[in-house]
Design a protein around this motif. Structure first.
Motif, short mmCIF file in Angstrom:
data_model
loop_
_atom_site.label_atom_id
_atom_site.label_comp_id
_atom_site.label_asym_id
_atom_site.label_seq_id
_atom_site.Cartn_x
_atom_site.Cartn_y
_atom_site.Cartn_z
N LEU A 91 -8.51 -7.35 -1.46
CA LEU A 91 -7.93 -6.43 -0.47
C LEU A 91 -6.66 -5.78 -1.00
N VAL A 92 -5.83 -6.59 -1.68
CA VAL A 92 -4.57 -6.06 -2.24
C VAL A 92 -4.88 -5.00 -3.29
N MET A 108 -7.58 -3.20 -3.57
CA MET A 108 -8.12 -1.98 -2.94
C MET A 108 -7.00 -1.15 -2.31
N GLY A 109 -6.05 -1.87 -1.69
CA GLY A 109 -4.92 -1.18 -1.07
C GLY A 109 -4.11 -0.41 -2.09
N LEU A 110 -3.83 -1.07 -3.24
CA LEU A 110 -3.05 -0.43 -4.30
C LEU A 110 -3.77 0.81 -4.84
N GLY A 142 -5.92 2.59 -3.27
CA GLY A 142 -5.88 3.64 -2.23
C GLY A 142 -4.57 4.40 -2.28
N VAL A 143 -3.45 3.66 -2.38
CA VAL A 143 -2.12 4.29 -2.42
C VAL A 143 -2.01 5.18 -3.65
N THR A 198 -4.06 8.32 -3.26
CA THR A 198 -3.43 9.29 -2.36
C THR A 198 -2.32 10.05 -3.08
#
Ligand SMILES: [Ca+2]
Ligand SMILES: [Ca+2]
Ligand SMILES: [Ca+2]
Length: 216
Positions: A19-20, A22-24, A26-27, A30
């Motif tokens: 999850l971490v 994937m979050g990174l 994503g950021v 963006t």
């Protein structure tokens, strides 16, 4: 026991780690996308500015070339307010027969017109069968300034070295009606043009002087 722990580590990531990650991602994605879009916008704006400058220069060069070859101004109207158009008609004897040729493939009587209400600069060509008007610039023209001068220094009433159409109008050769019409236009041999063009977020000013050397 030690071996088993090692195997478990190598087996994969925990859900939290995934999850971490994937979050990174994503950021990061963006940020990258944002940068790409921003630079694309800047490129587009730069291109738009360049296009406006290019288009204005081309239109100005054309106008100057046609006026230089022109045999004289046929009529001029100078804007007297925000809703009043400025126009200028001149004849250019392209085929050299010393007559107004209206059926030529290259029309000889041209009118440049600026409408302050729309900001449009257009060119009208008259032929015997039609009057064709088309816009000259896609960009908004905020000002189309026309100064009419003469090299007849004897009518330079205020002695500033420049004879304006107003001075001609008030002189013995003018018709004293506060308009630049026939009697004064016959003496006008220098035209100063100012074009102020809005290219989106800034204005650019173009100024040029045209010597009506072929004036008959
Ligand atoms: Ca002709
Ligand atoms: Ca003067
Ligand atoms: Ca007059």
């Amino acid at each position: 026991m030690i071996r088993r722990i090692g195997r478990r580590d190598a087996a994969g990531f925990t859900l939290v780690e995934v999850l971490v990650a994937m979050g990174l991602l994503g950021v990061l994605g963006t940020i990258l996308l944002g940068t790409a879009l921003a630079s694309n916008t800047v490129t587009k704006e730069t291109r738009a500015h360049t296009d406006v400058a290019e288009e204005t220069r081309t239109a100005m060069e054309r106008l100057v070339r046609e006026m230089r070859q022109s045999s004289g101004l046929e009529g001029v109207h100078l804007s007297s307010g925000a809703t009043d158009a400025t126009w200028m008609t001149f004849w250019t004897d392209f085929n050299g027969d010393k007559a107004h040729t209206s059926n030529a493939a290259d029309p000889e009587v041209l009118t440049y017109r600026w409408d302050p209400t729309t900001g449009r600069l257009s060119l009208t060509a008259q032929t015997s069968t039609s009057v064709e008007t088309r816009p000259l610039l896609a960009a908004k023209v905020k000002t189309f300034g026309v100064l009419l001068r003469s090299s007849s220094w004897e009518y330079d009433a205020n002695g500033d070295g420049s004879t304006t159409w107003e001075e001609l109008d008030a002189s013995p050769v003018g018709n004293h009606n506060n308009l630049p019409d026939d009697p004064e236009l016959a003496y006008v041999d220098l035209v100063e043009l100012t074009l102020v063009v809005d290219d989106g977020d800034a204005t650019q000013t173009y100024r040029t002087q045209v010597d009506l050397r072929n004036r008959s």
